[in-house]
Design a protein around this motif. Structure first.
Motif, PDB file in Angstrom:
ATOM      1  N   ASN A  17       0.785  -1.235   0.000  1.00  9.55           N
ATOM      2  CA  ASN A  17       0.000   0.000   0.000  1.00  9.55           C
ATOM      3  C   ASN A  17       0.812   1.278   0.000  1.00  9.55           C
ATOM      4  OD1 ASN A  17      -2.513  -1.457   0.245  1.00  9.55           O
ATOM      5  ND2 ASN A  17      -1.925  -1.879   2.361  1.00  9.55           N
ATOM      6  N   ARG A  18       2.122   1.195   0.328  1.00 12.34           N
ATOM      7  CA  ARG A  18       3.026   2.329   0.374  1.00 12.34           C
ATOM      8  C   ARG A  18       2.723   3.309   1.512  1.00 12.34           C
ATOM      9  NH1 ARG A  18       7.187   0.130  -1.946  1.00 12.34           N
ATOM     10  NH2 ARG A  18       6.565  -0.920  -3.842  1.00 12.34           N
ATOM     11  N   ILE A  19       1.517   3.292   2.052  1.00  6.96           N
ATOM     12  CA  ILE A  19       1.179   4.092   3.223  1.00  6.96           C
ATOM     13  C   ILE A  19       0.139   3.324   4.035  1.00  6.96           C
ATOM     14  CG2 ILE A  19      -0.612   5.436   2.024  1.00  6.96           C
ATOM     15  CD1 ILE A  19       0.349   7.836   3.790  1.00  6.96           C
ATOM     16  N   VAL A  20       0.306   3.287   5.351  1.00  2.14           N
ATOM     17  CA  VAL A  20      -0.631   2.582   6.219  1.00  2.14           C
ATOM     18  C   VAL A  20      -0.945   3.432   7.437  1.00  2.14           C
ATOM     19  CG1 VAL A  20       0.069   0.258   5.521  1.00  2.14           C
ATOM     20  CG2 VAL A  20       1.253   1.368   7.415  1.00  2.14           C
ATOM     21  N   LYS A  21      -2.128   3.224   7.975  1.00  2.00           N
ATOM     22  CA  LYS A  21      -2.551   3.957   9.165  1.00  2.00           C
ATOM     23  C   LYS A  21      -2.350   3.098  10.403  1.00  2.00           C
ATOM     24  CE  LYS A  21      -6.029   6.600   6.610  1.00  2.00           C
ATOM     25  NZ  LYS A  21      -7.477   6.902   6.472  1.00  2.00           N
ATOM     26  N   LYS A  57       4.671   5.848   5.974  1.00  2.00           N
ATOM     27  CA  LYS A  57       4.778   5.635   4.537  1.00  2.00           C
ATOM     28  C   LYS A  57       6.137   5.042   4.221  1.00  2.00           C
ATOM     29  CE  LYS A  57       6.522  10.231   3.256  1.00  2.00           C
ATOM     30  NZ  LYS A  57       6.275  11.429   2.413  1.00  2.00           N
ATOM     31  N   ILE A  58       6.202   4.343   3.115  1.00  2.00           N
ATOM     32  CA  ILE A  58       7.465   3.772   2.672  1.00  2.00           C
ATOM     33  C   ILE A  58       8.359   4.892   2.166  1.00  2.00           C
ATOM     34  CG2 ILE A  58       6.872   3.344   0.252  1.00  2.00           C
ATOM     35  CD1 ILE A  58       8.053   0.461   0.762  1.00  2.00           C
ATOM     36  N   ASN A  59       9.656   4.773   2.391  1.00  2.00           N
ATOM     37  CA  ASN A  59      10.550   5.863   1.997  1.00  2.00           C
ATOM     38  C   ASN A  59      11.644   5.430   1.043  1.00  2.00           C
ATOM     39  OD1 ASN A  59      12.147   4.409   3.718  1.00  2.00           O
ATOM     40  ND2 ASN A  59      12.861   6.146   4.925  1.00  2.00           N
ATOM     41  N   TYR A  60      11.420   4.331   0.338  1.00  2.00           N
ATOM     42  CA  TYR A  60      12.425   3.854  -0.600  1.00  2.00           C
ATOM     43  C   TYR A  60      12.451   4.720  -1.857  1.00  2.00           C
ATOM     44  CZ  TYR A  60      11.884  -0.447   2.111  1.00  2.00           C
ATOM     45  OH  TYR A  60      11.799  -1.364   3.100  1.00  2.00           O
ATOM     46  N   ALA A  61      13.657   5.144  -2.263  1.00  2.00           N
ATOM     47  CA  ALA A  61      13.824   5.814  -3.546  1.00  2.00           C
ATOM     48  C   ALA A  61      14.097   4.717  -4.579  1.00  2.00           C
ATOM     49  CB  ALA A  61      14.971   6.807  -3.493  1.00  2.00           C
ATOM     50  N   LEU A  62      13.030   4.121  -5.079  1.00  2.00           N
ATOM     51  CA  LEU A  62      13.147   2.866  -5.819  1.00  2.00           C
ATOM     52  C   LEU A  62      13.978   2.972  -7.090  1.00  2.00           C
ATOM     53  CD1 LEU A  62       9.525   1.435  -5.492  1.00  2.00           C
ATOM     54  CD2 LEU A  62      11.545   0.811  -4.180  1.00  2.00           C
ATOM     55  N   GLN A  63      13.934   4.119  -7.747  1.00  2.00           N
ATOM     56  CA  GLN A  63      14.630   4.220  -9.023  1.00  2.00           C
ATOM     57  C   GLN A  63      15.811   5.184  -8.966  1.00  2.00           C
ATOM     58  OE1 GLN A  63      12.033   3.783 -12.642  1.00  2.00           O
ATOM     59  NE2 GLN A  63      10.454   4.458 -11.226  1.00  2.00           N
TER      60      GLN A  63
END
Length: 251
Positions: A17-21, A57-63
């Motif tokens: 989901n890239r963001i969760v509560k 929230k996820i903080n990966y800079a995927l690219q």
């Protein structure tokens, strides 16, 4: 449920989901709000997420991928130590693959000379450095990626399909207990994956900044290679040691 189990679930939720509560996590884990908030704080301290109001929230800079010279300026001492350690695994008459990473480039100065080794590489800088050391070198052909000076593409894959290696040594952008070894570029990921498949034993070289990071494309699960890392805390390395062989460089 143990805190470690809750934290694994939180990371899995973020992958989807890239963001969760917070409340969503409580419902999923049956944990209290205070326990979940402590988990989020612990995961944020490890660099695995970013807390936001009411959740994370996820903080990966995927690219995100610096160029070759930008990479070379990051953690140079660690890369030299890791490269030196990796080179101890190369024996006389070995045929090895070195991919186009800065940590693998650091291996070149430590490879055995006049012992009949052959190195296959997709790295332009690697091939040049190997030639200077008078080491028999095969540079695969294909499309040149300007930023990393790597040869990639279908022609490179075709050549690799005909070869076999005693060992493959790979650099990587992300090493994660769940997502394994990852890199931003699908073309480079394909080369790494293919080289690992053709090797009797694979090694991934990674300084500690790569641990718990995730990039766009998975190359392989964690247990597909021996992980060679610089000295780090037991807490940081423990999740990786549960999944694969970790060789820690003492400096």
């Amino acid at each position: 449920m143990l805190a470690e189990e809750r934290q694994q679930i939180i990371l899995e939720m973020l992958k989807t989901n890239r963001i969760v509560k917070v409340q969503e996590i409580c419902n999923r884990t049956h944990g209290s709000e205070s326990s979940v908030r402590r988990d989020l704080q612990a995961l944020e301290e490890r660099g695995l997420l970013e807390r936001v109001h009411g959740g994370a929230k996820i903080n990966y800079a995927l690219q995100n991928e610096p160029d070759m010279f930008g990479k070379a300026s990051q953690h140079p001492n660690a890369k030299q130590a890791i490269g030196k350690q990796a080179a101890t695994h190369v024996n006389a008459e070995d045929v090895i693959f070195l991919d186009a990473g800065t940590s693998t480039l650091a291996m070149v100065d430590y490879l055995p000379i006049n012992q009949g080794i052959t190195v296959v590489t997709n790295g332009i800088l690697h091939a040049s450095a190997l030639a200077e050391c008078h080491i028999q070198t095969i540079l695969v052909g294909g499309k040149l990626k300007a930023t990393t000076k790597a040869i990639v593409g279908v022609d490179a894959i075709s050549q690799l399909s005909k070869l076999r290696f005693n060992k493959a040594f790979l650099g990587i952008n992300g090493v994660h207990p769940i997502d394994g070894y990852t890199t931003p570029d699908p073309d480079e990921a394909a080369i790494k994956e293919y080289a690992m498949a053709k090797a009797q034993h694979s090694f991934v070289l990674a300084d500690s900044s790569k641990l718990n990071e995730v990039s766009f494309v998975q190359v392989a699960p964690l247990n597909a290679a021996t992980l060679i890392v610089e000295h780090a805390s037991a807490k940081l390395l423990h999740p990786f040691m549960k999944e694969t062989t970790v060789e820690e460089v003492k400096r």
